[in-house]
Scaffold this motif. Structure first.
Motif, PDB file in Angstrom:
ATOM      1  N   TRP A 174       0.802  -1.189  -0.020  1.00 46.39           N
ATOM      2  CA  TRP A 174       0.056   0.010   0.019  1.00 46.39           C
ATOM      3  C   TRP A 174       0.917   1.319  -0.008  1.00 46.39           C
ATOM      4  CZ3 TRP A 174      -2.925   2.259   4.678  1.00 46.39           C
ATOM      5  CH2 TRP A 174      -4.000   3.120   4.130  1.00 46.39           C
ATOM      6  N   ASP A 175       1.198   1.927  -1.221  1.00 46.22           N
ATOM      7  CA  ASP A 175       2.164   3.005  -1.374  1.00 46.22           C
ATOM      8  C   ASP A 175       1.778   4.354  -0.806  1.00 46.22           C
ATOM      9  OD1 ASP A 175       3.786   4.579  -2.039  1.00 46.22           O
ATOM     10  OD2 ASP A 175       4.136   4.012  -4.127  1.00 46.22           O
ATOM     11  N   HIS A 176       1.888   4.562   0.567  1.00 47.26           N
ATOM     12  CA  HIS A 176       1.498   5.919   0.928  1.00 47.26           C
ATOM     13  C   HIS A 176       2.117   6.986   0.217  1.00 47.26           C
ATOM     14  CE1 HIS A 176       5.261   6.011   3.477  1.00 47.26           C
ATOM     15  NE2 HIS A 176       5.225   5.134   3.561  1.00 47.26           N
ATOM     16  N   SER A 177       3.048   6.874  -0.470  1.00 45.79           N
ATOM     17  CA  SER A 177       3.501   7.802  -1.171  1.00 45.79           C
ATOM     18  C   SER A 177       2.388   8.512  -2.303  1.00 45.79           C
ATOM     19  CB  SER A 177       4.828   7.810  -1.695  1.00 45.79           C
ATOM     20  OG  SER A 177       4.670   7.070  -3.001  1.00 45.79           O
ATOM     21  N   LYS A 178       1.175   7.721  -2.580  1.00 44.89           N
ATOM     22  CA  LYS A 178       0.645   8.059  -3.792  1.00 44.89           C
ATOM     23  C   LYS A 178      -0.825   8.628  -3.157  1.00 44.89           C
ATOM     24  CE  LYS A 178       2.786   5.575  -6.757  1.00 44.89           C
ATOM     25  NZ  LYS A 178       3.554   6.236  -7.811  1.00 44.89           N
ATOM     26  N   PHE A 179      -0.758   8.974  -1.632  1.00 44.65           N
ATOM     27  CA  PHE A 179      -1.957   9.671  -1.413  1.00 44.65           C
ATOM     28  C   PHE A 179      -1.592  10.557  -0.036  1.00 44.65           C
ATOM     29  CE2 PHE A 179      -1.867   5.313   0.747  1.00 44.65           C
ATOM     30  CZ  PHE A 179      -1.882   5.588   2.044  1.00 44.65           C
ATOM     31  N   VAL A 220       5.458  12.898   5.683  1.00 48.18           N
ATOM     32  CA  VAL A 220       5.693  11.588   6.049  1.00 48.18           C
ATOM     33  C   VAL A 220       6.847  10.811   5.344  1.00 48.18           C
ATOM     34  CG1 VAL A 220       4.843   9.318   6.423  1.00 48.18           C
ATOM     35  CG2 VAL A 220       3.470  11.318   7.221  1.00 48.18           C
ATOM     36  N   ALA A 221       7.916  10.272   5.964  1.00 51.62           N
ATOM     37  CA  ALA A 221       8.885   9.641   5.254  1.00 51.62           C
ATOM     38  C   ALA A 221       8.419   8.125   5.063  1.00 51.62           C
ATOM     39  CB  ALA A 221      10.110   9.849   5.588  1.00 51.62           C
ATOM     40  N   ASP A 222       8.481   7.333   6.060  1.00 50.65           N
ATOM     41  CA  ASP A 222       8.022   5.720   6.246  1.00 50.65           C
ATOM     42  C   ASP A 222       7.217   6.127   7.503  1.00 50.65           C
ATOM     43  OD1 ASP A 222      10.176   6.402   7.887  1.00 50.65           O
ATOM     44  OD2 ASP A 222      10.653   4.245   8.029  1.00 50.65           O
ATOM     45  N   LEU A 223       6.241   5.022   7.543  1.00 51.95           N
ATOM     46  CA  LEU A 223       5.200   4.923   8.606  1.00 51.95           C
ATOM     47  C   LEU A 223       5.732   4.354   9.935  1.00 51.95           C
ATOM     48  CD1 LEU A 223       2.225   3.092   6.543  1.00 51.95           C
ATOM     49  CD2 LEU A 223       2.516   5.611   7.020  1.00 51.95           C
ATOM     50  N   SER A 224       6.679   3.934   9.930  1.00 52.43           N
ATOM     51  CA  SER A 224       7.254   3.303  11.387  1.00 52.43           C
ATOM     52  C   SER A 224       8.075   4.539  11.824  1.00 52.43           C
ATOM     53  CB  SER A 224       7.964   2.027  11.135  1.00 52.43           C
ATOM     54  OG  SER A 224       9.112   2.254  10.246  1.00 52.43           O
ATOM     55  N   GLY A 225       8.437   5.579  10.958  1.00 51.54           N
ATOM     56  CA  GLY A 225       9.178   6.733  11.605  1.00 51.54           C
ATOM     57  C   GLY A 225      10.659   6.790  11.688  1.00 51.54           C
ATOM     58  N   TRP A 248      22.974  -2.450   6.416  1.00 51.49           N
ATOM     59  CA  TRP A 248      22.671  -3.278   7.540  1.00 51.49           C
ATOM     60  C   TRP A 248      21.227  -3.469   8.020  1.00 51.49           C
ATOM     61  CZ3 TRP A 248      20.135  -1.273  11.860  1.00 51.49           C
ATOM     62  CH2 TRP A 248      19.430  -2.618  12.866  1.00 51.49           C
ATOM     63  N   MET A 249      20.548  -2.182   7.478  1.00 51.95           N
ATOM     64  CA  MET A 249      18.986  -2.255   7.699  1.00 51.95           C
ATOM     65  C   MET A 249      18.293  -3.103   6.459  1.00 51.95           C
ATOM     66  SD  MET A 249      18.142   1.992   8.415  1.00 51.95           S
ATOM     67  CE  MET A 249      16.293   1.322   8.339  1.00 51.95           C
ATOM     68  N   LEU A 250      18.908  -3.283   5.386  1.00 54.47           N
ATOM     69  CA  LEU A 250      18.477  -4.089   4.458  1.00 54.47           C
ATOM     70  C   LEU A 250      18.564  -5.583   5.023  1.00 54.47           C
ATOM     71  CD1 LEU A 250      19.695  -2.782   0.951  1.00 54.47           C
ATOM     72  CD2 LEU A 250      17.604  -2.725   1.976  1.00 54.47           C
ATOM     73  N   ARG A 251      19.358  -5.961   5.704  1.00 51.51           N
ATOM     74  CA  ARG A 251      19.731  -7.182   6.469  1.00 51.51           C
ATOM     75  C   ARG A 251      18.639  -7.502   7.581  1.00 51.51           C
ATOM     76  NH1 ARG A 251      25.002  -5.837   5.394  1.00 51.51           N
ATOM     77  NH2 ARG A 251      25.206  -5.573   7.539  1.00 51.51           N
ATOM     78  N   THR A 265       9.984   1.136   4.681  1.00 48.57           N
ATOM     79  CA  THR A 265      11.353   1.377   5.002  1.00 48.57           C
ATOM     80  C   THR A 265      12.534   0.880   4.157  1.00 48.57           C
ATOM     81  OG1 THR A 265      10.365   1.806   7.463  1.00 48.57           O
ATOM     82  CG2 THR A 265      12.699   1.332   6.846  1.00 48.57           C
ATOM     83  N   TYR A 266      12.134  -0.223   3.883  1.00 43.74           N
ATOM     84  CA  TYR A 266      13.173  -0.954   2.890  1.00 43.74           C
ATOM     85  C   TYR A 266      13.131  -0.257   1.614  1.00 43.74           C
ATOM     86  CZ  TYR A 266      13.864  -5.378   5.713  1.00 43.74           C
ATOM     87  OH  TYR A 266      14.196  -6.304   6.702  1.00 43.74           O
ATOM     88  N   ALA A 267      11.988   0.188   1.103  1.00 45.30           N
ATOM     89  CA  ALA A 267      11.851   0.874  -0.024  1.00 45.30           C
ATOM     90  C   ALA A 267      12.858   2.156  -0.177  1.00 45.30           C
ATOM     91  CB  ALA A 267      10.480   1.413  -0.616  1.00 45.30           C
ATOM     92  N   LEU A 268      12.722   3.120   1.105  1.00 47.91           N
ATOM     93  CA  LEU A 268      13.583   4.162   1.236  1.00 47.91           C
ATOM     94  C   LEU A 268      14.982   3.712   1.396  1.00 47.91           C
ATOM     95  CD1 LEU A 268      11.670   6.593   3.617  1.00 47.91           C
ATOM     96  CD2 LEU A 268      11.991   6.662   1.306  1.00 47.91           C
TER      97      LEU A 268
END
Length: 256
Positions: A114-119, A195-200, A231-234, A241-244
């Motif tokens: 659900w791409d929150h960058s679209k809304f 908003v950047a990512d939903l988990s902040g 490291w975050m990717l792993r 967040t992964y997408a950013l």
């Protein structure tokens, strides 16, 4: 009201197994789709969370395991719900901090991004706290002059939220500096923060640059800590967040 809508706003309200946005599940969801014409339609249904509903949660919203035993799982309704929300901005009461992140994670578990960058996200709860710090029940009393009946019923709560937001816009629209567009309203009800990512895990600075918002590099530009991002990717983070992280890393290696 002065703010003119160019597309629908979908007001959402969730009743859940708890308040953990990443791990708790939806037991009831209501969507009130408000059209630019001023017309709206509310859809509400219970959901089988596939995990036990704690007694404490049932005490709040009145929904028990027996009530949802024969209801569809979220995975079964996810595709149709995404289609319902397509092309809508999203609003709710405290939705930026709870309903949207929890719903995002439910979609993710069901195999949908659900791409929150679209809304745009508009939070009537934050707007209320900014102007008149209270709860939803107090908001209904303050703005509408009545008591909120059947509180913690998803449908009653979300329709009350719609009424409260419309009353807020009418009340404050002539204040100096008050938002005059949906874009301004979305930013205003998130305390001026995009908003950047939903988990902040990331925030934007005044120049629009992504800044780390946790860990030993908190407050620093993310692009300056590629090793930490790798490291975050792993590690275990949410899909957006992964997408950013992937975007920043790709831009780094493309530049170099």
């Amino acid at each position: 009201m002065k703010i003119q809508l160019t597309r629908p706003i979908a007001f959402i309200d969730l009743e859940t197994t708890g308040v953990d946005r990443e791990n708790d599940r939806i037991v009831e969801i209501a969507v009130c789709k408000y059209m630019p014409s001023g017309q709206y339609k509310t859809l509400c249904r219970k959901v089988n969370p596939t995990i036990p509903i704690p007694e404490g949660a049932t005490a709040v919203h009145g929904i028990s395991d027996a009530d949802v035993a024969n209801e569809p799982t979220f995975k079964k309704i996810a595709k149709g719900l995404l289609e319902l929300l397509e092309g809508c901005d999203i609003a709710g009461f405290n939705s930026n901090s709870f309903d949207v992140p929890l719903l995002f994670n439910e979609f993710n578990r069901a195999g949908h991004f659900w791409d929150h960058s679209k809304f745009l996200m508009i939070d009537a709860g934050n707007l209320f706290k900014i102007q008149e710090p209270r709860t939803l029940s107090a908001a209904v009393k303050f703005y509408l002059g009545k008591d909120l009946e059947d509180a913690h019923s998803a449908q009653a709560d979300i329709e009350a939220t719609l009424d409260v937001l419309l009353a807020q816009l009418a009340r404050y629209e002539n204040l100096e500096g008050f938002p005059q567009t949906v874009e301004e309203l979305a930013l205003y009800t998130n305390y001026g923060n995009k908003v950047a990512d939903l988990s902040g895990k990331f925030v934007y600075d005044d120049k629009g640059e992504l800044i780390l918002n946790f860990g030993k590099h908190r407050g620093n530009p993310a692009k300056n800590h590629i090793d930490f991002l790798e490291w975050m990717l792993r590690a275990n983070f949410s899909a957006d967040t992964y997408a950013l992280v992937t975007q920043i890393i790709d831009e780094h290696y493309h530049r170099n």
